[in-house]
Design an enzyme around this catalytic site. Structure first.
Site, short mmCIF file in Angstrom:
data_model
loop_
_atom_site.label_atom_id
_atom_site.label_comp_id
_atom_site.label_asym_id
_atom_site.label_seq_id
_atom_site.Cartn_x
_atom_site.Cartn_y
_atom_site.Cartn_z
N HIS B 105 -4.84 -1.20 -1.60
CA HIS B 105 -4.10 -1.13 -2.86
C HIS B 105 -4.97 -1.48 -4.06
O HIS B 105 -4.47 -1.60 -5.18
CB HIS B 105 -2.88 -2.06 -2.79
CG HIS B 105 -2.06 -1.85 -1.57
ND1 HIS B 105 -2.29 -2.52 -0.39
CD2 HIS B 105 -1.04 -0.99 -1.32
CE1 HIS B 105 -1.43 -2.10 0.53
NE2 HIS B 105 -0.66 -1.18 0.00
N HIS B 125 1.20 3.00 -3.46
CA HIS B 125 1.79 4.30 -3.58
C HIS B 125 1.43 4.92 -4.93
O HIS B 125 1.41 4.24 -5.95
CB HIS B 125 3.31 4.22 -3.37
CG HIS B 125 3.97 3.21 -4.26
ND1 HIS B 125 3.86 1.86 -4.10
CD2 HIS B 125 4.70 3.39 -5.40
CE1 HIS B 125 4.52 1.24 -5.06
NE2 HIS B 125 5.04 2.12 -5.85
N GLY B 159 5.51 8.90 -2.62
CA GLY B 159 6.27 9.66 -3.62
C GLY B 159 5.65 10.99 -4.00
O GLY B 159 5.90 11.50 -5.11
N SER B 180 9.44 10.82 4.28
CA SER B 180 10.75 11.43 4.14
C SER B 180 10.67 12.78 3.42
O SER B 180 11.50 13.66 3.66
CB SER B 180 11.70 10.49 3.41
OG SER B 180 11.15 10.15 2.14
#
Lengths: 199, 199
Positions: B105, B125, B159, B180
């Site tokens: 990160h 992210h 995302g 997802s």
């Protein structure tokens, strides 16, 4: 006669520090220490092994529950496999140097564990125990049936008091496994000596 | 130019059967499938690998989260290590054939992961995502800083919509990781093709 084994299994109720401090004090009377903490991550298993080693405990006396990978990278003696673990046969094939233990509760499970390549088995629980509330023990008669059939050492576990040790060994067990009976005793050093003196 | 990678990561919300069924349908457009189920036992990881293999998915396309032992016995391509996992350096030493991924990160974490021996890193992210509610994305500017410093492939995660892919690749990423966005899409096959066409 071969020396009987005394296994000490972490309870899940103590910090790694508390467990390791007791382990350090009792190591001379103990054959194997099992780290059996169901919520532990790989890192926590690893760190606990390092704590034990810092306490002077030999890697050859350490057995990890389930985490074959941590056992491999740390060089401990073996792994104790559960139903939710990798099969003993798979572990044996990829990690031939690890001593593999399985927990069995019947002759069928013993036979299966042997066929899978288990190097020893835990059989229990022999006596009623607070960790299996409401369940009667399997008893020394059933233990004897298991030891007579078994081709690998059978370690008795579950509710074992010092007064039980003689009948357990007479029933053919190769040793005993203890948890809170030692680790949560007022004086773990004295208590483990009491067990060890009867083995 | 080397083909960019497309990683698909299990969501924790689907059964192994549902995940494997989608995986089977989209495998030709996917570089790696990650089994990242935090509650899985070793046996469940193993069984899911077997399900994927039965679905025709190559072991070389499968990466397991955390469970180095299951990766070893099944012969999958690699492991994705988390903070609570074994350190990459330990894994590398005992399991030199496994491809090791770490999640980073920041530049500091990247440097550390590289020094530990990570073969690739996830960075994210990148965009706001429902799996990290309320947290702003790190963005492609920060991604570019990471890819410029990194000596190993950087896979962008978090995302990512199909419309983002161009700017991610322009920022130097070696690929993208999706959860997802593909696995919970109405038409996972169509969706993965849309991403793949932009890589």
């Amino acid at each position: 006669m071969k020396q009987k084994e005394l296994h000490i299994i972490s309870t899940g109720n103590q910090t790694p520090q508390a467990f390791c401090e007791i382990a350090r004090l009792i190591q001379n009377d103990v054959s194997y220490f099992h780290i059996r903490e169901k919520s532990f991550t790989a890192k926590e298993f690893y760190d606990t092994v390092m704590l034990l080693v810092e306490g002077g405990i030999s890697l050859s006396k350490i057995i990890l529950n389930d985490r074959v990978d941590v056992a491999c990278v740390t060089g401990v003696s073996g792994v104790q496999l559960a139903y939710h673990s990798l099969k003993a046969s798979l572990v044996k094939k990829s990690f031939p140097n690890l001593r593999i233990g399985s927990s069995v509760h019947s002759v069928e499970e013993l036979t299966s564990a042997q066929n899978e390549g288990a190097d020893y088995v835990f059989f229990g629980h022999i006596y009623p125990t607070t960790s299996k509330p409401g369940l009667p023990g399997r008893g020394v008669k059933e233990l004897r049936i298991i030891t007579e059939v078994s081709k690998v050492p059978v370690i008795a576990i579950g509710g074992i008091n010092p007064s039980h040790v003689k009948e357990i060994i007479d029933a053919g067990a190769s040793g005993i496994a203890l948890m809170s009976g030692v680790l949560e005793a007022n004086n773990p050093v004295k208590m483990v000596k009491e067990y060890a003196s009867k083995l």
